[in-house]
Scaffold this active site. Structure first.
Site, PDB file in Angstrom:
ATOM      1  N   CYS A  53       0.833  -1.211   0.000  1.00  0.00           N
ATOM      2  CA  CYS A  53       0.000   0.000   0.000  1.00  0.00           C
ATOM      3  C   CYS A  53       0.869   1.262   0.000  1.00  0.00           C
ATOM      4  O   CYS A  53       1.848   1.352   0.724  1.00  0.00           O
ATOM      5  CB  CYS A  53      -0.912  -0.014   1.226  1.00  0.00           C
ATOM      6  N   CYS A  57       0.411   4.961   6.938  1.00  0.00           N
ATOM      7  CA  CYS A  57      -0.219   4.748   8.248  1.00  0.00           C
ATOM      8  C   CYS A  57       0.791   4.025   9.166  1.00  0.00           C
ATOM      9  O   CYS A  57       1.184   2.889   8.865  1.00  0.00           O
ATOM     10  CB  CYS A  57      -1.482   3.903   8.101  1.00  0.00           C
ATOM     11  N   CYS A  60       0.495   0.331  10.310  1.00  0.00           N
ATOM     12  CA  CYS A  60       0.026  -0.701   9.379  1.00  0.00           C
ATOM     13  C   CYS A  60       1.124  -1.551   8.741  1.00  0.00           C
ATOM     14  O   CYS A  60       2.022  -1.039   8.068  1.00  0.00           O
ATOM     15  CB  CYS A  60      -0.815  -0.064   8.279  1.00  0.00           C
ATOM     16  N   CYS A  97     -16.276  -9.273   6.063  1.00  0.00           N
ATOM     17  CA  CYS A  97     -15.657  -7.998   5.691  1.00  0.00           C
ATOM     18  C   CYS A  97     -14.404  -8.221   4.853  1.00  0.00           C
ATOM     19  O   CYS A  97     -13.476  -8.900   5.283  1.00  0.00           O
ATOM     20  CB  CYS A  97     -15.324  -7.210   6.946  1.00  0.00           C
ATOM     21  N   CYS A 129     -19.480  -6.484   4.071  1.00  0.00           N
ATOM     22  CA  CYS A 129     -18.808  -5.225   4.386  1.00  0.00           C
ATOM     23  C   CYS A 129     -17.507  -5.171   3.596  1.00  0.00           C
ATOM     24  O   CYS A 129     -16.928  -6.207   3.280  1.00  0.00           O
ATOM     25  CB  CYS A 129     -18.522  -5.201   5.890  1.00  0.00           C
ATOM     26  N   CYS A 189     -19.432   2.002   9.106  1.00  0.00           N
ATOM     27  CA  CYS A 189     -18.622   1.382  10.153  1.00  0.00           C
ATOM     28  C   CYS A 189     -17.372   2.237  10.310  1.00  0.00           C
ATOM     29  O   CYS A 189     -16.566   2.338   9.382  1.00  0.00           O
ATOM     30  CB  CYS A 189     -18.254  -0.041   9.736  1.00  0.00           C
ATOM     31  N   ARG A 261     -17.631  -2.834  18.283  1.00  0.00           N
ATOM     32  CA  ARG A 261     -16.905  -4.067  17.936  1.00  0.00           C
ATOM     33  C   ARG A 261     -15.551  -4.146  18.624  1.00  0.00           C
ATOM     34  O   ARG A 261     -14.686  -3.290  18.421  1.00  0.00           O
ATOM     35  CB  ARG A 261     -16.739  -4.156  16.412  1.00  0.00           C
TER      36      ARG A 261
HETATM   37  N1  SAM Z   1      -6.706   0.381   3.258  1.00  0.00           N
HETATM   38  C1  SAM Z   1      -7.984   0.629   3.801  1.00  0.00           C
HETATM   39  C2  SAM Z   1      -7.992   1.763   4.790  1.00  0.00           C
HETATM   40  O1  SAM Z   1      -6.961   2.062   5.392  1.00  0.00           O
HETATM   41  O2  SAM Z   1      -9.044   2.356   4.979  1.00  0.00           O
HETATM   42  C3  SAM Z   1      -8.623  -0.591   4.427  1.00  0.00           C
HETATM   43  C4  SAM Z   1      -7.813  -1.580   5.241  1.00  0.00           C
HETATM   44  S1  SAM Z   1      -7.076  -0.966   6.752  1.00  0.00           S
HETATM   45  C5  SAM Z   1      -5.929  -2.233   7.143  1.00  0.00           C
HETATM   46  C6  SAM Z   1      -8.410  -1.064   7.930  1.00  0.00           C
HETATM   47  C7  SAM Z   1      -8.145  -0.612   9.343  1.00  0.00           C
HETATM   48  O3  SAM Z   1      -7.387  -1.600  10.050  1.00  0.00           O
HETATM   49  C8  SAM Z   1      -7.344   0.655   9.574  1.00  0.00           C
HETATM   50  O4  SAM Z   1      -8.114   1.805   9.421  1.00  0.00           O
HETATM   51  C9  SAM Z   1      -6.917   0.499  11.017  1.00  0.00           C
HETATM   52  O5  SAM Z   1      -7.844   1.106  11.874  1.00  0.00           O
HETATM   53  C10 SAM Z   1      -6.894  -1.012  11.229  1.00  0.00           C
HETATM   54  N2  SAM Z   1      -5.524  -1.497  11.488  1.00  0.00           N
HETATM   55  C11 SAM Z   1      -4.545  -1.627  10.576  1.00  0.00           C
HETATM   56  N3  SAM Z   1      -3.405  -2.067  11.159  1.00  0.00           N
HETATM   57  C12 SAM Z   1      -3.671  -2.210  12.480  1.00  0.00           C
HETATM   58  C13 SAM Z   1      -2.897  -2.617  13.600  1.00  0.00           C
HETATM   59  N4  SAM Z   1      -1.611  -2.945  13.482  1.00  0.00           N
HETATM   60  N5  SAM Z   1      -3.485  -2.662  14.808  1.00  0.00           N
HETATM   61  C14 SAM Z   1      -4.805  -2.329  14.927  1.00  0.00           C
HETATM   62  N6  SAM Z   1      -5.583  -1.929  13.905  1.00  0.00           N
HETATM   63  C15 SAM Z   1      -5.024  -1.855  12.694  1.00  0.00           C
HETATM   64  C1  DTB Z   2     -11.189  -2.573  12.000  1.00  0.00           C
HETATM   65  O1  DTB Z   2     -11.433  -1.540  12.637  1.00  0.00           O
HETATM   66  N1  DTB Z   2     -10.393  -3.551  12.412  1.00  0.00           N
HETATM   67  C2  DTB Z   2     -10.266  -4.570  11.409  1.00  0.00           C
HETATM   68  C3  DTB Z   2     -11.300  -4.126  10.358  1.00  0.00           C
HETATM   69  N2  DTB Z   2     -11.699  -2.843  10.823  1.00  0.00           N
HETATM   70  C4  DTB Z   2     -10.934  -4.062   8.933  1.00  0.00           C
HETATM   71  C5  DTB Z   2      -8.877  -4.684  10.886  1.00  0.00           C
HETATM   72  C6  DTB Z   2      -7.844  -4.886  11.969  1.00  0.00           C
HETATM   73  C7  DTB Z   2      -6.550  -5.093  11.294  1.00  0.00           C
HETATM   74  C8  DTB Z   2      -5.461  -5.429  12.249  1.00  0.00           C
HETATM   75  C9  DTB Z   2      -4.140  -5.538  11.577  1.00  0.00           C
HETATM   76  C10 DTB Z   2      -4.038  -6.649  10.573  1.00  0.00           C
HETATM   77  O2  DTB Z   2      -4.465  -7.784  10.839  1.00  0.00           O
HETATM   78  O3  DTB Z   2      -3.463  -6.402   9.505  1.00  0.00           O
HETATM   79 FE1  SF4 Z   3      -2.816   1.212   3.398  1.00  0.00          FE
HETATM   80 FE2  SF4 Z   3      -2.692   0.073   5.780  1.00  0.00          FE
HETATM   81 FE3  SF4 Z   3      -3.118   2.683   5.610  1.00  0.00          FE
HETATM   82 FE4  SF4 Z   3      -5.061   0.954   4.817  1.00  0.00          FE
HETATM   83  S1  SF4 Z   3      -4.267   1.210   6.885  1.00  0.00           S
HETATM   84  S2  SF4 Z   3      -4.350   2.800   3.750  1.00  0.00           S
HETATM   85  S3  SF4 Z   3      -3.769  -0.708   4.010  1.00  0.00           S
HETATM   86  S4  SF4 Z   3      -1.261   1.595   4.949  1.00  0.00           S
END
Ligand code: SAM
Ligand code: DTB
Ligand code: SF4
Length: 331
Positions: A53, A57, A60, A97, A129, A189, A261
């Site tokens: 990506c 973030c 992430c 989802c 979702c 959501c 959730r």
């Molecule tokens: N790329 C899209 C976005 O960012 O909207 C969708 C997927 S993103 C991985 C969905 C959500 O996962 C993020 O907004 C974040 O709140 C959560 N998330 C990602 N990495 C995480 C982590 N290491 N611990 C907890 N939540 C995480």
């Molecule tokens: C949300 O708030 N938590 C979920 C779902 N929406 C998409 C994702 C959590 C992702 C945690 C990090 C991972 O597994 O990559």
């Molecule tokens: Fe990309 Fe992760 Fe940010 Fe979603 S949360 S936009 S997958 S870097």
């Protein structure tokens, strides 16, 4: 109780900081007035496009710029996704989802494939979702037409803290997408993550923004940061259960009808701690041994937890059978 969209920061601060047992008691009371406290919805996540990506973030593991163990995977095939959705349904999930590591949706063949996935999952009787990054109003309408039930797009933190966490898009971009989702009549959501080095004021600020949207999100995920090696937040200490409870309970009190959730972070929590989250108003979990890319409790452990806490999986909005299936699976 009347739904309010005019909670002040001061009111939310007072709730968030109230003595913990008072807070849990009040949240439990609101929860009982608005939901069946013996039911918890079981949801399943699937990463349909993983890693690579362009965003930054800092939490992430899927951001291309950080060196994590996540392997980049192109968009999955529709058949594979529908198979996974069917398995999730068989094991009692009522919401499926699909997540993609995209900054935003683009109008290309991949999006057409996602629309096919949405159609397929919807026809199985689950709430479908997606979380695909930013969306235009037109794209939201296309998803709606394909049968999308809900769209996940987290605010993640407060507006003030946001730029410490992400620089490649703004808080307003996030809010614009939520507005596009709402306009398309898709269930919203949106929630966030705690444990990213934010202050209590930031958590309160995020809850303030969510609860002052023209309509509350129907679904509010509360994630505890899963620190992943290679990301800038890898060394963050674990959040305590009391902080998780304050977040869940406050969300429950100010957004009484929302599904709250209990999302990422459950592998670090025992059954007793999760029980307190359910008592405080959480009424959904993600099941299955993987979230998107990080570990989640094994399904058998969750089944055991449901038995111990006398909880039952909530029926889907349209499918009645799924509940029975989850309970019938032998331990
Ligand atoms: N790329 C899209 C976005 O960012 O909207 C969708 C997927 S993103 C991985 C969905 C959500 O996962 C993020 O907004 C974040 O709140 C959560 N998330 C990602 N990495 C995480 C982590 N290491 N611990 C907890 N939540 C995480
Ligand atoms: C949300 O708030 N938590 C979920 C779902 N929406 C998409 C994702 C959590 C992702 C945690 C990090 C991972 O597994 O990559
Ligand atoms: Fe990309 Fe992760 Fe940010 Fe979603 S949360 S936009 S997958 S870097």
């Amino acid at each position: 109780m009347q739904i309010r969209n005019d909670w002040t920061r001061e009111e939310i601060t007072a709730i968030y900081n109230s003595p913990i047992l008072e807070l849990v008691y009040r949240a439990a009371t609101v929860h009982r007035e608005n939901h069946d406290p013996s039911e918890v919805q079981v949801c399943t996540l699937l990463s349909v496009k993983t890693g690579g990506c362009p965003e930054d973030c800092s939490y992430c593991p899927q951001a291309a710029r950080y060196h994590t163990d996540v392997k980049v995977q192109k968009l999955m095939e529709v058949d594979e996704v529908l198979q996974a959705a069917n398995n999730a349904r068989e094991s009692g999930s009522t919401r499926f989802c699909m997540g993609a590591a995209w900054r935003e949706v683009r109008d290309n063949r991949d999006f057409d494939k996602v629309l096919e996935m949405v159609k397929g999952v919807n026809s199985m009787g689950m709430e479908v979702c997606c979380t695909l990054g930013m969306l235009t109003e037109e794209q939201a309408n296309k998803l709606k037409d394909a049968g999308l039930y809900a769209y996940n797009h987290n605010l993640d933190t407060s507006e003030e803290h946001y730029e410490e966490i992400i620089s490649t898009r703004t808080y307003d971009d996030r809010l614009d997408t939520l507005e596009n989702v709402r306009k398309a009549n898709i269930s919203v959501c949106s929630g966030g993550i705690i444990g990213m080095g934010e202050q209590h004021e930031d958590r309160i600020g995020m809850l303030h923004t969510l609860s002052n949207l023209p309509e509350h999100p129907e679904s509010v995920p509360v994630n505890a940061l899963v620190p992943v090696e290679g990301t800038p937040l890898a060394e963050q200490p674990r959040v305590s259960i009391w902080e998780m409870l304050r977040m869940i309970a406050t969300a429950r009190i100010i957004m009484p009808k929302a599904m709250v959730r209990l999302s990422a972070g459950r592998t670090e929590m025992n059954t007793e701690e999760q029980a307190l989250c359910f008592l405080s108003g959480a009424n959904s979990i993600f099941a299955g041994d993987k979230l998107l890319t990080t570990p989640n409790p094994e399904i058998d452990a969750d089944k055991q937890m449901f038995q111990t806490l006398n909880l039952k999986p909530r029926k889907s909005f349209k499918d009645q059978e799924a509940t029975v299936k989850f309970e019938q699976i032998p331990l």
